[in-house]
Design a protein around this motif. Structure first.
Motif, PDB file in Angstrom:
ATOM      1  N   ARG A  93      55.320 -65.449  -5.726  1.00 43.17           N
ATOM      2  CA  ARG A  93      56.665 -64.874  -5.647  1.00 43.17           C
ATOM      3  C   ARG A  93      57.475 -64.970  -6.922  1.00 43.17           C
ATOM      4  N   GLY A  94      56.940 -65.633  -7.943  1.00 39.76           N
ATOM      5  CA  GLY A  94      57.730 -65.806  -9.152  1.00 39.76           C
ATOM      6  C   GLY A  94      58.642 -67.014  -9.038  1.00 39.76           C
ATOM      7  N   HIS A  95      59.836 -66.924  -9.627  1.00 38.60           N
ATOM      8  CA  HIS A  95      60.739 -68.068  -9.689  1.00 38.60           C
ATOM      9  C   HIS A  95      61.591 -68.128  -8.425  1.00 38.60           C
ATOM     10  N   ILE A  96      61.412 -69.175  -7.646  1.00 42.36           N
ATOM     11  CA  ILE A  96      62.149 -69.338  -6.394  1.00 42.36           C
ATOM     12  C   ILE A  96      62.610 -70.782  -6.272  1.00 42.36           C
ATOM     13  N   HIS A  97      63.564 -71.025  -5.380  1.00 46.74           N
ATOM     14  CA  HIS A  97      63.951 -72.409  -5.113  1.00 46.74           C
ATOM     15  C   HIS A  97      63.311 -72.832  -3.793  1.00 46.74           C
ATOM     16  N   GLN A  98      62.268 -73.651  -3.935  1.00 47.87           N
ATOM     17  CA  GLN A  98      61.498 -74.063  -2.767  1.00 47.87           C
ATOM     18  C   GLN A  98      60.551 -75.182  -3.152  1.00 47.87           C
ATOM     19  N   GLY A  99      60.364 -76.132  -2.243  1.00 47.23           N
ATOM     20  CA  GLY A  99      59.297 -77.110  -2.405  1.00 47.23           C
ATOM     21  C   GLY A  99      59.718 -78.492  -2.850  1.00 47.23           C
ATOM     22  N   VAL A 100      60.830 -78.600  -3.610  1.00 45.17           N
ATOM     23  CA  VAL A 100      61.333 -79.902  -4.053  1.00 45.17           C
ATOM     24  C   VAL A 100      62.828 -79.931  -3.779  1.00 45.17           C
ATOM     25  N   HIS A 101      63.266 -80.889  -2.978  1.00 52.38           N
ATOM     26  CA  HIS A 101      64.647 -80.904  -2.498  1.00 52.38           C
ATOM     27  C   HIS A 101      65.269 -82.289  -2.742  1.00 52.38           C
ATOM     28  N   ILE A 102      66.315 -82.338  -3.540  1.00 51.26           N
ATOM     29  CA  ILE A 102      67.003 -83.586  -3.872  1.00 51.26           C
ATOM     30  C   ILE A 102      68.190 -83.725  -2.930  1.00 51.26           C
ATOM     31  N   THR A 103      68.175 -84.745  -2.085  1.00 47.02           N
ATOM     32  CA  THR A 103      69.121 -84.832  -0.982  1.00 47.02           C
ATOM     33  C   THR A 103      69.823 -86.196  -0.967  1.00 47.02           C
ATOM     34  N   ARG A 104      71.140 -86.171  -1.016  1.00 44.15           N
ATOM     35  CA  ARG A 104      71.899 -87.423  -1.000  1.00 44.15           C
ATOM     36  C   ARG A 104      71.766 -88.085   0.369  1.00 44.15           C
ATOM     37  N   ILE A 105      71.848 -89.404   0.383  1.00 46.82           N
ATOM     38  CA  ILE A 105      71.504 -90.143   1.590  1.00 46.82           C
ATOM     39  C   ILE A 105      72.461 -89.852   2.748  1.00 46.82           C
ATOM     40  N   ASP A 106      73.741 -89.574   2.458  1.00 46.80           N
ATOM     41  CA  ASP A 106      74.654 -89.272   3.559  1.00 46.80           C
ATOM     42  C   ASP A 106      74.265 -87.971   4.259  1.00 46.80           C
ATOM     43  N   LEU A 107      73.750 -87.014   3.484  1.00 48.23           N
ATOM     44  CA  LEU A 107      73.277 -85.774   4.080  1.00 48.23           C
ATOM     45  C   LEU A 107      72.000 -86.010   4.880  1.00 48.23           C
ATOM     46  N   VAL A 108      71.123 -86.855   4.368  1.00 52.61           N
ATOM     47  CA  VAL A 108      69.895 -87.189   5.097  1.00 52.61           C
ATOM     48  C   VAL A 108      70.240 -87.821   6.445  1.00 52.61           C
ATOM     49  N   GLN A 109      71.198 -88.748   6.423  1.00 58.44           N
ATOM     50  CA  GLN A 109      71.581 -89.414   7.672  1.00 58.44           C
ATOM     51  C   GLN A 109      72.166 -88.425   8.675  1.00 58.44           C
ATOM     52  N   HIS A 110      72.905 -87.443   8.166  1.00 59.87           N
ATOM     53  CA  HIS A 110      73.486 -86.445   9.076  1.00 59.87           C
ATOM     54  C   HIS A 110      72.395 -85.521   9.609  1.00 59.87           C
ATOM     55  N   MET A 111      71.404 -85.223   8.783  1.00 64.26           N
ATOM     56  CA  MET A 111      70.298 -84.394   9.263  1.00 64.26           C
ATOM     57  C   MET A 111      69.604 -85.036  10.449  1.00 64.26           C
ATOM     58  N   LYS A 112      69.577 -86.373  10.476  1.00 63.43           N
ATOM     59  CA  LYS A 112      68.943 -87.077  11.592  1.00 63.43           C
ATOM     60  C   LYS A 112      69.663 -86.821  12.914  1.00 63.43           C
ATOM     61  N   GLN A 113      70.946 -86.461  12.825  1.00 65.15           N
ATOM     62  CA  GLN A 113      71.752 -86.267  14.034  1.00 65.15           C
ATOM     63  C   GLN A 113      71.752 -84.824  14.525  1.00 65.15           C
ATOM     64  N   VAL A 114      71.237 -83.910  13.714  1.00 60.80           N
ATOM     65  CA  VAL A 114      71.266 -82.494  14.076  1.00 60.80           C
ATOM     66  C   VAL A 114      70.311 -82.228  15.235  1.00 60.80           C
ATOM     67  N   LYS A 115      70.810 -81.501  16.228  1.00 58.43           N
ATOM     68  CA  LYS A 115      69.993 -81.110  17.366  1.00 58.43           C
ATOM     69  C   LYS A 115      69.807 -79.590  17.320  1.00 58.43           C
ATOM     70  N   VAL A 116      68.560 -79.176  17.187  1.00 59.36           N
ATOM     71  CA  VAL A 116      68.254 -77.749  17.122  1.00 59.36           C
ATOM     72  C   VAL A 116      67.475 -77.363  18.366  1.00 59.36           C
ATOM     73  N   PRO A 117      67.827 -76.248  19.029  1.00 60.91           N
ATOM     74  CA  PRO A 117      67.029 -75.808  20.184  1.00 60.91           C
ATOM     75  C   PRO A 117      65.567 -75.647  19.793  1.00 60.91           C
ATOM     76  N   GLU A 118      64.677 -76.002  20.695  1.00 60.52           N
ATOM     77  CA  GLU A 118      63.250 -76.061  20.375  1.00 60.52           C
ATOM     78  C   GLU A 118      62.714 -74.739  19.833  1.00 60.52           C
ATOM     79  N   TYR A 119      63.148 -73.622  20.404  1.00 56.46           N
ATOM     80  CA  TYR A 119      62.611 -72.337  19.975  1.00 56.46           C
ATOM     81  C   TYR A 119      63.666 -71.477  19.283  1.00 56.46           C
ATOM     82  N   ASP A 120      64.532 -72.112  18.548  1.00 53.98           N
ATOM     83  CA  ASP A 120      65.413 -71.406  17.628  1.00 53.98           C
ATOM     84  C   ASP A 120      64.529 -70.781  16.540  1.00 53.98           C
ATOM     85  N   LEU A 121      64.568 -69.441  16.364  1.00 55.02           N
ATOM     86  CA  LEU A 121      63.614 -68.775  15.485  1.00 55.02           C
ATOM     87  C   LEU A 121      63.737 -69.245  14.034  1.00 55.02           C
ATOM     88  N   LYS A 122      64.961 -69.476  13.570  1.00 52.90           N
ATOM     89  CA  LYS A 122      65.133 -69.952  12.201  1.00 52.90           C
ATOM     90  C   LYS A 122      64.484 -71.319  12.018  1.00 52.90           C
TER      91      LYS A 122
END
Length: 480
Positions: A93-122
Motif C-alpha cells: 500500500r505504500g506509506h501508511i500509518h499502521q503496525g506500530v502504535h505508541i500509547t500513553r498508559i492512561d489511554l491504555v488503562q481506559h482501553m481496558k474499560q471499553v465495551k464493544v458489542p461482539e459483532y460490531d463490524l468495525k
C-alpha cells in the motif's frame, strides 16, 4: 526523568518474527517486553494485551510484520502525546500509518474499560483500532502521526500474505476503499514477477468470491478466524517455490535500496542511525482538496518529514500574530495544505533554497469536492465525527482564520472559490516565474506522482504505489 517504555510484541510465527523482535528491542530500548504469541484471531490477541498489568509511562504495541530500522528511543523519551500512530512503508500500500502504535498508559488503562458489542463490524475488521478510537473519543484526546523507517509486510511468508490480503479485501468494501484496492491491484499485476503480489491478488480474488458484500458481521468474523486454515489450503495451489530463511543482510540491502536518498546524504551506513535532513524546507502550497494529504504521505516516503495542516495551540498563536516562522518547522522539514498559502512569499525568504509544490486539479472537480468537504465542516461548529478527538476550540479557530485568509469566506460559495482558485494559481506562477527550479506544479488528482515529484526533489524514482490518499478522482484516472 527517564520514561518507562513497555513493548508489546505480537507474533503468530511470521517469517520476520525473530529479526523484528531483535530490531524492536534495539531501536525502542524497552523497560519490559511482553510477547503475545500465536493467539488467534487478532481480536483475542487484543483482549490479551489489555489484561497485562503495565508498570510504565508508554506502551509500544507492534506486530511481528514490522521491521524497525530507525532509532525510536530518543523520540519515546521526549514524547508526551497520548497516542502516536507511526507511518510505516507497507509493501502493498505504500506509506501508511499502521503496525506500530505508541500509547500513553492512561489511554491504555481506559482501553481496558471499553465495551464493544461482539459483532460490531468495525471491531470485527479492526479490533485494536476500534477499541482505541472509542477510548480516544471518550477521553477527548487527539491522535498524532510520526514517520519512521519501518518496513511493514515485507519478507512475509506466502500464507501470511494470503491471510492479510484477504482481510484487506474485507476492509475494502466501501466505495472509496474499493477504488484504492483496485488501483493497488493494478500495481501488483505490473510486478507479477514478485510472487508476493501474485499471492496477494489470489487472496483478494478468493475472498471477493467467498464472502458476499452483504455478509453479516458474524459470518465475516468466522471467515477471519478460519483464514490461517484457508491460506494453508489455497497457497499450495499456486505451486510457488519454497522461501529461504530470512537474513539481516537481505533486510539491510532492501533498506539501503529503499532509503538510498536519505542514506547517501550522510556519512553513516546503518539505516537505523540516519537522521533526516533539516537544512531545507519543502512547502505544499496547494489549496484544500488538491491532493495535499497525498503529497504529505509521498514526502514522508522520501524522507521529508512534513506536517499537514498543523492545528495546535502554538500554531494558532503564531497565525494570530502573523508570525510565519512556525515553531513546528523546528521538528519538521515542511508544511503542506493552506497553512502556508498566506505566507509562502515570506517563507521563501525565511528559508532560502526551499522548494514549493503547488498541487492542482480540474477546477470543477475541485469545486464539487470543496462543496462536499465544507458541508460537514461548518466554521462555527463541527459535525464531522472524525474531529471528535481534536481540541475543537483550537481547531475551529484555525479553520476560521485560514478560511478567511485564504478563501475570504466561511461557507461554500462557488463563485468566490472559483475566483480564489484562479487568483492563487496566477500569483504563484507569477512569483516563481524566473525560478522554475523552486516550484513544481503537481496534478496528483490527474495521475501525476513519483516521476515528477522525484525529479523536482532530485531523488531517484521509487518503486512503490504513490499514496493517493482519499483521492477517488486520482485513482479513477489511474484506472481509466
Amino acid at each position: 526523568m527517564t520514561q518507562k517504555i513497555d513493548l508489546v510484541f505480537r507474533t503468530i510465527g511470521e517469517r520476520t518474527s525473530a529479526i523484528a523482535l531483535e530490531l524492536a528491542i534495539q531501536n525502542i530500548q524497552p523497560h519490559q517486553v511482553h510477547i503475545i504469541e500465536n493467539i488467534k484471531p487478532f481480536s483475542a490477541a487484543v483482549n490479551h494485551m489489555l489484561t497485562i498489568n503495565y508498570d510504565c509511562d508508554f506502551v509500544v504495541f507492534m506486530d511481528a510484520d514490522c521491521l524497525i530500522l530507525e532509532d525510536m528511543a530518543h523520540f519515546l523519551q521526549n514524547n508526551q502525546y497520548p497516542y502516536v500512530d507511526c507511518y510505516v512503508l507497507d509493501k502493498f500500500r505504500g506509506h501508511i500509518h499502521q503496525g506500530v502504535h505508541i500509547t500513553r498508559i492512561d489511554l491504555v488503562q481506559h482501553m481496558k474499560q471499553v465495551k464493544v458489542p461482539e459483532y460490531d463490524l468495525k471491531y470485527v475488521l479492526r479490533p485494536e483500532s476500534r477499541v482505541r478510537a472509542i477510548a480516544l473519543a471518550e477521553l477527548k484526546l487527539s491522535k498524532q502521526f510520526k514517520p519512521f523507517r519501518i518496513f511493514h509486510d515485507f519478507f512475509q511468508s506466502y500464507t501470511d500474505i494470503f491471510a492479510k490480503m484477504a482481510l484487506r479485501e474485507l476492509r475494502s468494501r466501501t466505495h472509496h476503499t474499493k477504488i484504492q484496492l483496485t488501483a493497488a491491484q493494478r500495481y501488483w499485476q505490473e510486478r507479477a514477477d514478485d510472487l508476493d503480489f501474485v499471492v496477494a491478488h489470489h487472496a483478494v480474488k478468493y475472498t471477493h468470491a467467498a464472502i458476499a458484500p452483504d455478509a453479516a458481521p458474524e459470518e465475516i468474523a468466522a471467515f477471519i478466524a478460519e483464514l490461517p486454515n484457508i491460506a494453508a489450503i489455497e497457497v499450495p495451489k499456486l505451486n510457488l517455490p519454497a522461501q529461504p530463511a530470512l537474513t539481516m543482510v537481505e533486510i539491510e540491502a532492501k533498506a539501503r535500496s529503499q532509503w538510498n536518498w536519505q542514506l547517501s546524504r550522510t556519512s553513516q551506513t546503518s539505516p537505523s542511525e540516519v537522521n533526516v535532513r533539516r537544512d531545507r524546507k519543502v512547502f505544499g502550497i496547494g489549496l484544500s482538496r488538491t491532493g495535499t494529504k497525498s503529497l504529505t504521505a509521498a514526502l514522508y516516503t522520501l524522507g521529508l518529514r512534513t506536517i499537514h495542516y498543523p492545528d495546535d495551540e502554538t500554531t494558532l498563536r503564531e497565525l494570530s500574530e502573523g508570525n510565519c516562522n512556525f515553531s513546528v518547522l523546528q521538528h519538521y522539514d515542511g508544511i503542506t495544505d493552506i497553512t502556508t498559502i498566506p505566507y509562502y512569499m515570506q517563507l521563501d525568504k525565511l528559508f532560502p533554497g526551499s522548494q514549493f509544490i503547488l498541487t492542482v486539479r480540474d477546477k470543477q472537480a475541485w469545486l464539487d469536492s470543496m462543496e462536499r468537504h465544507w458541508s460537514g465542516r461548518p466554521a462555527f461548529g463541527d459535525e464531522d465525527e472524525n474531529q471528535l478527538n481534536i481540541d475543537k476550540e483550537v481547531h475551529l479557530k484555525i479553520r476560521r482564520f485560514l478560511r478567511a485568509a485564504v478563501y475570504g469566506c466561511y461557507e461554500f460559495n462557488a463563485d468566490r472559490l472559483s475566483y480564489v482558485y484562479d487568483l492563487h494559481h496566477k500569483l504563484v506562477l507569477d512569483y516563481f516565474r524566473d525560478r522554475p527550479e523552486s516550484l513544481l506544479v503537481l496534478n496528483i488528482c490527474g495521475g501525476q506522482g513519483w516521476e515528477d515529484l522525484c525529479q523536482f526533489l532530485g531523488t531517484p524514482v521509487i518503486d512503490q504505489p504513490f499514496p493517493y490518499t482519499k483521492k477517488q478522482s486520482a485513482l479513477m484516472a489511474l484506472m481509466s
